[in-house]
Design a protein around this motif. Structure first.
Motif: not given
Length: 321
Positions: A240-244
């Protein structure tokens, strides 16, 4: 003032659906849930179905809130790119459409609460027509006991049990003669029922939850919200963090003012609504939320739409490598 590229109303979606179906043929699959008000809440799925489903990743993009029209306009713009190879403005897409359709199954729910959208007096909110205090009364209704003030925020309420505003805010969807729900806070909503139905078909691994907020007294124009802290296991949290961060970077490169991704900040009852409705989802799929500035004079409607579309485009590029 009309913006012909900014399409956010149910009748505009219906017009586009007719064009898309004629152009896309079998590549476009159409599902819907019928709401209590008689509106169709659509799941619009695009893919190259000659490629086995097992070889593709399924992603869901949706909006639940009638007062956040740029989310609809952004999705319609991306569907237009995937079907016609162009934006709703007419300019050519930069997406590799054939690769996207060969490697993904992408489902859009562009209008999660069409009755609320129909009831809105405005096609979009850009800070030029109504102050935020009035806007919040349009969203949730004006408190009968506090004129000029926003009414309460419920997951579900029954007009036989509470003193409801007249009119009821456009955020709410009626599910019978008496009960009304906020779509992303109740499993009774058409929005939630549609997701369950579509997820049973495609078993999504990614969900881009599209929203807008006012960012009052802030220069921020876009940000990504992660699920509630500790809602997702570590492996999904890292994804989620990488995508965000990838979407945030794309926004920055486009010239938008952003802040770093952060966890959803709801506490108490509002946080509990999310745990009840989406706790299991956060345990098995990557899911993040866009927040694009609404009703701000520094962020006109065309930029709101472009920011939402860019978040989807960046997601698709990420998924096809």
């Amino acid at each position: 003032m009309e913006n012909r590229a900014f399409l956010s109303r149910p009748h505009q979606l219906e017009q586009k659906l007719a064009q898309w179906k004629e152009q896309a043929g079998d590549r476009l699959r159409l599902d819907y849930e019928m709401s209590y008000s008689g509106h169709k809440v659509y799941g619009i799925t695009l893919s190259d179905w000659s490629v086995p489903q097992s070889d593709k990743v399924a992603v869901y993009a949706a909006q639940p809130h009638a007062h956040e029209p740029a989310t609809t306009a952004g999705m319609i713009d991306v569907i237009e790119q995937l079907v016609f190879g162009r934006h709703t403005t007419g300019s050519a897409t930069s997406l590799d459409v054939e690769k996207v359709l060969a490697k993904t199954i992408v489902t859009f729910n562009p209008i999660g609460n069409p009755l609320g959208s129909d009831r809105s007096r405005y096609d979009y909110y850009d800070g030029s027509q109504i102050p935020n205090e009035r806007f919040w009364c349009i969203m949730f209704g004006e408190d009968p006991d506090r004129p000029g003030k926003q009414w309460h925020r419920y997951d579900v309420f029954d007009t036989r049990e509470v003193k409801a505003p007249d009119p009821i805010g456009i955020v709410y969807e009626p599910v019978d003669d008496f009960r009304h729900v906020e779509p992303n806070r109740s499993q009774l909503s058409s929005y939630s029922r549609l997701f369950r139905r579509m997820d049973a078909q495609y078993r999504y691994l990614y969900w881009l939850d599209l929203h807008q907020t006012e960012f009052v007294n802030s220069p921020t124009q876009c940000c990504i919200l992660l699920p509630l802290k500790d809602a997702a296991p570590q492996s999904l949290h890292e994804g989620n963090v990488a995508w965000a961060e990838e979407i945030t970077q794309a926004w920055q490169e486009a010239g938008y003012t952003t802040i770093s991704p952060k966890h959803t900040s709801y506490t108490g009852v509002q946080a509990e609504y999310f745990r009840q409705n989406w706790g299991k989802v956060h345990q098995r799929m990557n899911r993040i939320t866009t927040e694009v500035k609404n009703n701000g004079a520094d962020f006109p409607a065309d930029k709101q739409m472009a920011a939402e579309a860019l978040a989807i485009e960046t997601t698709l590029r990420r998924l096809i490598g």
